[in-house]
Design a protein around this motif. Sequence first.
Motif, mmCIF file in Angstrom:
data_model
loop_
_atom_site.group_PDB
_atom_site.id
_atom_site.type_symbol
_atom_site.label_atom_id
_atom_site.label_comp_id
_atom_site.label_asym_id
_atom_site.label_seq_id
_atom_site.Cartn_x
_atom_site.Cartn_y
_atom_site.Cartn_z
ATOM 1 N N TYR A 1 0.810 -1.214 0.000
ATOM 2 C CA TYR A 1 0.000 0.000 0.000
ATOM 3 C C TYR A 1 0.849 1.271 0.000
ATOM 4 C CZ TYR A 1 -3.539 -3.412 1.196
ATOM 5 O OH TYR A 1 -4.360 -4.508 1.182
ATOM 6 N N LEU A 2 2.170 1.100 -0.073
ATOM 7 C CA LEU A 2 3.088 2.240 -0.073
ATOM 8 C C LEU A 2 3.737 2.378 -1.441
ATOM 9 C CD1 LEU A 2 4.844 1.552 3.359
ATOM 10 C CD2 LEU A 2 2.805 2.948 2.931
ATOM 11 N N THR A 3 4.027 3.616 -1.818
ATOM 12 C CA THR A 3 4.617 3.875 -3.135
ATOM 13 C C THR A 3 6.124 4.051 -3.045
ATOM 14 O OG1 THR A 3 2.560 4.990 -3.768
ATOM 15 C CG2 THR A 3 4.470 5.308 -5.199
ATOM 16 N N LEU A 4 6.587 4.990 -2.235
ATOM 17 C CA LEU A 4 8.021 5.266 -2.071
ATOM 18 C C LEU A 4 8.307 5.660 -0.630
ATOM 19 C CD1 LEU A 4 8.828 7.413 -5.250
ATOM 20 C CD2 LEU A 4 9.571 5.058 -4.840
ATOM 21 N N LEU A 5 9.546 5.415 -0.199
ATOM 22 C CA LEU A 5 10.013 5.878 1.098
ATOM 23 C C LEU A 5 11.167 6.849 0.881
ATOM 24 C CD1 LEU A 5 9.293 2.551 1.466
ATOM 25 C CD2 LEU A 5 9.703 3.208 3.836
ATOM 26 N N PHE A 6 11.041 8.056 1.419
ATOM 27 C CA PHE A 6 12.097 9.062 1.334
ATOM 28 C C PHE A 6 12.907 9.003 2.632
ATOM 29 C CE2 PHE A 6 8.654 10.512 -1.348
ATOM 30 C CZ PHE A 6 9.308 10.886 -2.511
ATOM 31 N N THR A 7 14.188 8.647 2.521
ATOM 32 C CA THR A 7 15.052 8.506 3.694
ATOM 33 C C THR A 7 16.371 9.213 3.435
ATOM 34 O OG1 THR A 7 16.350 6.542 3.103
ATOM 35 C CG2 THR A 7 14.082 6.176 3.864
ATOM 36 N N ASP A 8 17.192 9.352 4.485
ATOM 37 C CA ASP A 8 18.515 9.945 4.293
ATOM 38 C C ASP A 8 19.479 8.970 3.634
ATOM 39 O OD1 ASP A 8 19.965 8.960 7.233
ATOM 40 O OD2 ASP A 8 17.799 9.132 7.138
ATOM 41 N N LEU A 9 19.029 7.755 3.317
ATOM 42 C CA LEU A 9 19.806 6.817 2.518
ATOM 43 C C LEU A 9 19.426 6.900 1.049
ATOM 44 C CD1 LEU A 9 19.630 3.654 4.807
ATOM 45 C CD2 LEU A 9 21.417 5.394 4.709
ATOM 46 N N GLY A 10 18.411 7.690 0.726
ATOM 47 C CA GLY A 10 17.951 7.830 -0.639
ATOM 48 C C GLY A 10 16.456 7.578 -0.738
ATOM 49 N N VAL A 11 15.948 7.567 -1.960
ATOM 50 C CA VAL A 11 14.539 7.261 -2.217
ATOM 51 C C VAL A 11 14.436 5.773 -2.498
ATOM 52 C CG1 VAL A 11 12.515 7.777 -3.620
ATOM 53 C CG2 VAL A 11 14.212 9.564 -3.192
ATOM 54 N N LEU A 12 13.637 5.078 -1.685
ATOM 55 C CA LEU A 12 13.576 3.626 -1.754
ATOM 56 C C LEU A 12 12.167 3.163 -2.109
ATOM 57 C CD1 LEU A 12 15.427 2.835 1.611
ATOM 58 C CD2 LEU A 12 16.457 3.197 -0.641
ATOM 59 N N THR A 13 12.094 2.079 -2.849
ATOM 60 C CA THR A 13 10.817 1.377 -2.988
ATOM 61 C C THR A 13 10.679 0.437 -1.795
ATOM 62 O OG1 THR A 13 11.817 -0.408 -4.277
ATOM 63 C CG2 THR A 13 10.924 1.489 -5.497
ATOM 64 N N PRO A 14 9.475 0.073 -1.411
ATOM 65 C CA PRO A 14 9.314 -0.840 -0.270
ATOM 66 C C PRO A 14 10.081 -2.152 -0.433
ATOM 67 C CG PRO A 14 7.217 0.176 -0.799
ATOM 68 C CD PRO A 14 8.168 0.584 -1.887
ATOM 69 N N SER A 15 10.204 -2.648 -1.642
ATOM 70 C CA SER A 15 10.883 -3.925 -1.860
ATOM 71 C C SER A 15 12.380 -3.857 -1.589
ATOM 72 C CB SER A 15 10.639 -4.408 -3.299
ATOM 73 O OG SER A 15 11.157 -3.469 -4.228
ATOM 74 N N VAL A 16 12.956 -2.659 -1.613
ATOM 75 C CA VAL A 16 14.395 -2.492 -1.405
ATOM 76 C C VAL A 16 14.742 -2.388 0.084
ATOM 77 C CG1 VAL A 16 16.350 -0.924 -1.859
ATOM 78 C CG2 VAL A 16 14.714 -1.430 -3.662
ATOM 79 N N VAL A 17 13.764 -2.109 0.923
ATOM 80 C CA VAL A 17 14.023 -1.853 2.333
ATOM 81 C C VAL A 17 14.714 -3.027 3.006
ATOM 82 C CG1 VAL A 17 12.905 -1.510 4.582
ATOM 83 C CG2 VAL A 17 12.224 -0.136 2.617
ATOM 84 N N SER A 18 14.334 -4.247 2.665
ATOM 85 C CA SER A 18 14.947 -5.422 3.272
ATOM 86 C C SER A 18 16.447 -5.446 3.026
ATOM 87 C CB SER A 18 14.308 -6.699 2.725
ATOM 88 O OG SER A 18 14.899 -7.841 3.307
ATOM 89 N N ASP A 19 16.872 -5.136 1.798
ATOM 90 C CA ASP A 19 18.301 -5.091 1.492
ATOM 91 C C ASP A 19 19.003 -4.003 2.288
ATOM 92 O OD1 ASP A 19 17.989 -7.148 -0.316
ATOM 93 O OD2 ASP A 19 17.732 -5.805 -2.038
ATOM 94 N N GLU A 20 18.353 -2.852 2.434
ATOM 95 C CA GLU A 20 18.952 -1.759 3.178
ATOM 96 C C GLU A 20 19.133 -2.131 4.652
ATOM 97 O OE1 GLU A 20 20.022 0.973 1.663
ATOM 98 O OE2 GLU A 20 19.263 0.197 -0.226
ATOM 99 N N LEU A 21 18.152 -2.824 5.211
ATOM 100 C CA LEU A 21 18.237 -3.238 6.605
ATOM 101 C C LEU A 21 19.365 -4.242 6.812
ATOM 102 C CD1 LEU A 21 14.509 -3.442 7.627
ATOM 103 C CD2 LEU A 21 16.303 -2.465 9.044
ATOM 104 N N ILE A 22 19.542 -5.141 5.863
ATOM 105 C CA ILE A 22 20.640 -6.111 5.954
ATOM 106 C C ILE A 22 21.974 -5.384 6.004
ATOM 107 C CG2 ILE A 22 21.865 -7.915 4.705
ATOM 108 C CD1 ILE A 22 19.118 -8.891 3.728
ATOM 109 N N GLN A 23 22.145 -4.364 5.157
ATOM 110 C CA GLN A 23 23.402 -3.614 5.122
ATOM 111 C C GLN A 23 23.609 -2.826 6.412
ATOM 112 O OE1 GLN A 23 25.702 -3.904 2.927
ATOM 113 N NE2 GLN A 23 24.553 -5.182 1.492
ATOM 114 N N LEU A 24 22.532 -2.261 6.955
ATOM 115 C CA LEU A 24 22.659 -1.460 8.173
ATOM 116 C C LEU A 24 23.067 -2.301 9.366
ATOM 117 C CD1 LEU A 24 19.593 0.963 7.952
ATOM 118 C CD2 LEU A 24 22.004 1.605 7.921
ATOM 119 N N TYR A 25 22.540 -3.521 9.463
ATOM 120 C CA TYR A 25 22.756 -4.367 10.639
ATOM 121 C C TYR A 25 23.782 -5.465 10.408
ATOM 122 C CZ TYR A 25 18.789 -2.256 13.048
ATOM 123 O OH TYR A 25 17.937 -1.372 13.684
ATOM 124 N N LEU A 26 24.374 -5.511 9.206
ATOM 125 C CA LEU A 26 25.318 -6.573 8.876
ATOM 126 C C LEU A 26 26.508 -6.565 9.823
ATOM 127 C CD1 LEU A 26 25.718 -8.816 6.764
ATOM 128 C CD2 LEU A 26 27.096 -7.193 5.445
#
Length: 379
Positions: free
Chosen positions: A354-379
């Motif tokens: 139900y979400l289109t885009l997420l605007f973050t200080d890591l960039g503009v993300l689609t919801p499907s990319v968030v999982s990859d970003e979280l892996i990198q943050l907590y790796l």
Amino acid sequence: MENRKTSAYYENRAVQFGVVSSEWLAQAQSATVHQAHPPPHHHDHDNKNDDKPFSVIDEFDTWRKHPDLAEAVAAIRALAAVIRSSKATTMMQLEIQLKNASDSLKCWDTTSISLTAACDLFMRYVTRTSALEYEDFNSAKSRLLERAEKFGEISFKVSRSTRTCQTSFQFLTHTIDSFSASQARNIIAMLTQDFIFDGCTILVHGFSRVVLQALKLAAQNSKLFRVFCTEGRPDRTGLRLSNELAKLDVPVKLVIDSAVAYTIDEVDMVFVGADGVVESGGIINMMGTYQIALVAKSMNKPVYVAAESYKFARLYPLDQKDLAPALRPVDFGVPVPSKVEVECSARDYTPPQYLTLLFTDLGVLTPSVVSDELIQLYL
């Protein structure tokens, strides 16, 4: 009516965001005495009486009363103070103290997602370097404190440079180490500007500092737009946002929460903040966000989320009941019979579809990319 404890997170939001019910007003008036004291400076601990034991909760409580400081960042600054005040003589002792302080902060309110995420990211970033193993303790402690204080700037300082092929954690590390003056909310606000066009109507829900910053920047750029603010019952945080927008001469209309579907035809996009961004790419936010996203999706209206990266949490809720309960009082203005059960949940979960885009200080993300970003943050 069942008497359940209010989440500490929402008690704090009530003090900061100007709730108008009688119960919230009493809390706000009680807090004004404490808010008269400014947050501590980095060297305040040097002048304190050494006989007074350091309390990470007291330090956190002082920082979180600052109106422009997010609760998660207050926790980061409190953890930095743990290093500064520590009397440990080995790195092992210091890391144990940090771990215990982090656990204490997370227990202060187990329902606050951004608080838990900030503590976890702090521990991940500050203690991640192996270089500390090869230095004498005093040098290592100084290095640790330097990294902690730099990490404290993540809420409002990020690099001006453009992100290219870096991973999220590389970008985060470069961002903190470069220590430039640009604010994280300003970066997110700038990323949203291409999506706010002249003549558009934006629906917002509740009060979000980063959403307000995005709208403020659009107004400063002389863009012509109007905003529909939901009332945001029961704490009516939408009232504060509408007041702030009115000060900027932005055309604003206050909408009762139940009128979202009624007004959605006039809306071009939805902008919301987030209490937490979870691994699925969905968000946890103020109660009512989910139903707004459902209505927007059915009418093909984009739903945009603005959230800082320290709100990325290692959670994967499957439904609304997977969330730890976060409670807040509901004032109906009239007595409620004791046999009537009142839903006091303060937030809901909005799935990624139900979400289109997420605007973050890591960039503009689609919801499907968030999982990859979280892996990198907590790796």
